[in-house]
Design a protein around this motif. Structure first.
Motif, mmCIF file in Angstrom:
data_model
loop_
_atom_site.group_PDB
_atom_site.id
_atom_site.type_symbol
_atom_site.label_atom_id
_atom_site.label_comp_id
_atom_site.label_asym_id
_atom_site.label_seq_id
_atom_site.Cartn_x
_atom_site.Cartn_y
_atom_site.Cartn_z
ATOM 1 N N GLY A 1 0.973 -0.868 -0.149
ATOM 2 C CA GLY A 1 -0.089 -0.285 0.260
ATOM 3 C C GLY A 1 0.948 1.560 0.255
ATOM 4 N N VAL A 2 0.362 2.311 -0.174
ATOM 5 C CA VAL A 2 0.455 3.704 -0.037
ATOM 6 C C VAL A 2 -0.555 5.014 0.166
ATOM 7 C CG1 VAL A 2 2.600 3.052 -2.185
ATOM 8 C CG2 VAL A 2 0.240 3.715 -2.637
ATOM 9 N N ASP B 1 -2.181 6.816 9.030
ATOM 10 C CA ASP B 1 -2.128 6.941 7.309
ATOM 11 C C ASP B 1 -3.685 6.808 6.751
ATOM 12 O OD1 ASP B 1 0.587 7.110 8.827
ATOM 13 O OD2 ASP B 1 0.698 4.846 8.015
ATOM 14 N N LEU B 2 -3.709 7.019 5.801
ATOM 15 C CA LEU B 2 -4.864 7.064 4.389
ATOM 16 C C LEU B 2 -4.148 7.017 3.677
ATOM 17 C CD1 LEU B 2 -6.921 9.900 6.352
ATOM 18 C CD2 LEU B 2 -7.750 7.615 6.953
ATOM 19 N N VAL C 1 -7.903 -3.895 -4.888
ATOM 20 C CA VAL C 1 -8.105 -2.855 -4.167
ATOM 21 C C VAL C 1 -8.484 -2.300 -3.296
ATOM 22 C CG1 VAL C 1 -7.291 -0.016 -4.642
ATOM 23 C CG2 VAL C 1 -5.985 -2.031 -6.320
ATOM 24 N N VAL C 2 -8.185 -2.038 -1.906
ATOM 25 C CA VAL C 2 -8.824 -1.699 -0.947
ATOM 26 C C VAL C 2 -8.525 -0.312 -0.646
ATOM 27 C CG1 VAL C 2 -9.389 -3.848 -0.442
ATOM 28 C CG2 VAL C 2 -7.846 -3.312 0.606
ATOM 29 N N PRO C 3 -8.994 0.089 -0.075
ATOM 30 C CA PRO C 3 -8.673 1.296 0.915
ATOM 31 C C PRO C 3 -8.560 0.813 2.402
ATOM 32 C CG PRO C 3 -11.260 1.834 0.781
ATOM 33 C CD PRO C 3 -10.772 0.433 0.303
ATOM 34 N N PHE C 4 -7.827 1.425 3.140
ATOM 35 C CA PHE C 4 -6.974 1.686 4.696
ATOM 36 C C PHE C 4 -6.655 2.685 5.739
ATOM 37 C CE2 PHE C 4 -2.876 1.761 2.207
ATOM 38 C CZ PHE C 4 -2.339 2.896 3.617
ATOM 39 N N ILE D 1 -1.313 -0.457 14.152
ATOM 40 C CA ILE D 1 -2.896 -1.561 13.562
ATOM 41 C C ILE D 1 -3.211 -1.543 12.277
ATOM 42 C CG2 ILE D 1 -4.839 -2.463 14.032
ATOM 43 C CD1 ILE D 1 -4.331 -1.798 16.785
ATOM 44 N N LEU D 2 -3.387 -1.839 11.006
ATOM 45 C CA LEU D 2 -4.666 -1.387 9.816
ATOM 46 C C LEU D 2 -5.701 -2.294 10.158
ATOM 47 C CD1 LEU D 2 -2.389 -1.156 6.590
ATOM 48 C CD2 LEU D 2 -4.535 -3.096 6.780
ATOM 49 N N ALA D 3 -6.382 -1.430 9.288
ATOM 50 C CA ALA D 3 -7.759 -1.972 9.437
ATOM 51 C C ALA D 3 -8.636 -1.785 8.222
ATOM 52 C CB ALA D 3 -8.924 -1.561 10.482
ATOM 53 N N SER D 4 -8.844 -2.689 7.169
ATOM 54 C CA SER D 4 -9.226 -2.077 5.703
ATOM 55 C C SER D 4 -10.596 -3.384 6.296
ATOM 56 C CB SER D 4 -8.535 -2.921 4.973
ATOM 57 O OG SER D 4 -9.063 -2.380 3.564
ATOM 58 N N ALA D 5 -11.035 -3.090 4.419
ATOM 59 C CA ALA D 5 -11.871 -4.227 4.421
ATOM 60 C C ALA D 5 -12.364 -4.784 2.609
ATOM 61 C CB ALA D 5 -13.693 -4.212 4.453
ATOM 62 N N ILE D 6 -12.632 -5.759 1.900
ATOM 63 C CA ILE D 6 -13.224 -5.923 1.151
ATOM 64 C C ILE D 6 -14.219 -6.067 0.551
ATOM 65 C CG2 ILE D 6 -12.996 -7.877 -1.297
ATOM 66 C CD1 ILE D 6 -10.437 -8.709 -0.102
ATOM 67 N N ALA D 7 -14.493 -4.934 -0.627
ATOM 68 C CA ALA D 7 -16.172 -5.342 -0.227
ATOM 69 C C ALA D 7 -16.851 -5.857 -0.773
ATOM 70 C CB ALA D 7 -16.608 -4.324 -1.915
ATOM 71 N N GLU D 8 -16.509 -7.102 -1.412
ATOM 72 C CA GLU D 8 -18.051 -7.969 -1.788
ATOM 73 C C GLU D 8 -16.923 -8.780 -0.945
ATOM 74 O OE1 GLU D 8 -17.893 -8.972 -5.981
ATOM 75 O OE2 GLU D 8 -18.920 -7.301 -6.135
ATOM 76 N N GLY D 9 -15.859 -9.202 -0.465
ATOM 77 C CA GLY D 9 -15.112 -10.243 0.415
ATOM 78 C C GLY D 9 -14.791 -11.522 -0.562
#
Length: 356
Positions: free
Chosen positions: A251-252, A268-269, A297-300, A319-327
């Protein structure tokens, strides 16, 4: 018949009679030691200038005594020193008019000096209160300058010692030096931290190695890049079969932080590329040989906290958190057995090194 000498009785009576006098003398000596140091001001009782000098001296905590000089007594060193001794004062001050203003005499018994200074008058009328106040301040400063010589390594010899009270009241404290400026934070920082990647849905946690790079041209805003490399896969055990999912994050983003000497929180965004590779499973639509892969690609959002051991070496946790839209649907034998990525979390702790 035996006659006793009256001497012991007379001695006892003498001690009893002298007791109150001795106690009074002792109390007088204690009161003298505790009373503030006196400074004699030689002037008529109604003199405006003399009263202003008294007020300035009392504001410093001294006890000022006004001595009325004889009408025909000229100002001299001998008369001023005698006035200071008569008043049991550490110094005596007298001011007499001169052609250009006021001629000030100061007899200092602590340094053994007599200061004579002519102060020019340019403040206006001789009876103006501003003139008296300004001259009084300058006279007291002359006395301060004279008494301060008692603090020199080799002070001038005087009649009286410089008491702790005098040193405390007239000491000049050097201004405290401003703290040295903090060294600038390194612009480029590299982090190395082992971590754990976890997502609910049936698969266990996976170990990873979090490598980070931060470019901080500003103390508050910078650019970050990271890669979470899989060390182990997320495993699911089934009867007569097991499946493994290997996940890599790259990620960046933008880093927001605060200037801190020890603790430096950050946020970090950005966007991350999620690469998944499975063994013994099918990811989403799957592949016929039982191996599959997928990317998305996902936001984090990553929250971090660093502790600066030195300006260049920090301990850091993120601690990084994210989610895949459809899983991600994990399939085995054409059946869904687990899901992954809704949501996912990467926690890591390690070191942060500054380079430039």
């Amino acid at each position: 018949m035996t006659h006793r000498s009256p001497a012991p009785l007379l001695l006892a009576l003498a001690v009893l009679a002298a007791g109150p006098s001795l106690s009074a003398d002792a109390r007088a000596d204690e009161a003298h030691e505790e009373s503030p140091s006196a400074i004699a001001v030689v002037c008529p009782p109604s003199d405006r200038f003399g009263l202003r000098v008294v007020a300035e001296l009392e504001s410093l905590g001294f006890r000022a005594v006004i001595l009325n000089p004889a009408a025909d007594e000229p100002a001299s060193r001998a008369s001023l020193e005698a006035a200071a001794r008569d008043a049991d004062a550490i110094a005596a001050i007298r001011a007499v008019p001169s052609g250009r203003g006021v001629e000030v005499w100061i007899a200092d018994r602590v340094t053994g000096k007599t200061v004579l200074r002519e102060i020019a008058d340019g403040v206006g009328d001789a009876d103006a209160p501003d003139r008296a106040a300004a001259l009084a301040i300058r006279v007291v400063e002359l006395l301060r300058a004279s008494l301060l010589e008692a603090a020199l390594p080799a002070p001038p010899p005087g009649e009286l010692p410089a008491t702790p009270e005098i040193r405390e009241k007239l000491s000049v404290h050097a201004p405290s030096a401003p703290p040295p400026p903090s060294p600038p934070s390194p612009v480029l920082r590299v982090s190395l931290a082992p971590g754990a990647l976890l997502s609910p849905g049936g698969l266990g946690a996976a170990a990873s190695l979090d490598l980070g790079l931060a470019l901080m041209p500003s103390e508050r805003v910078g650019v970050v890049a990271f890669a979470a490399l899989p060390l182990t896969g997320a495993r699911l055990e089934r009867a007569q079969r097991s499946v493994d999912l290997s996940v890599q994050l790259t990620g960046v983003g933008v880093r927001l932080t605060t200037r801190a000497d020890r603790w430096a929180p950050s946020a970090d965004l950005g966007l991350a590329l999620v690469s998944l590779r499975g063994t013994g499973m099918t990811v989403r639509s799957g592949f016929g040989n039982g191996e599959s892969s997928a990317m998305t690609v996902v936001p984090f959002l990553r929250l971090g906290l660093a502790f600066a051991v030195t300006p260049r070496f920090r301990l850091r946790a993120d601690i990084l958190a994210s989610a895949i839209a459809e899983g991600v649907s994990i399939q085995s034998a054409e059946r869904d057995i687990a899901t992954w990525g809704q949501p996912m979390m990467l926690s890591s702790a390690g070191v942060d090194l500054g380079w430039f």
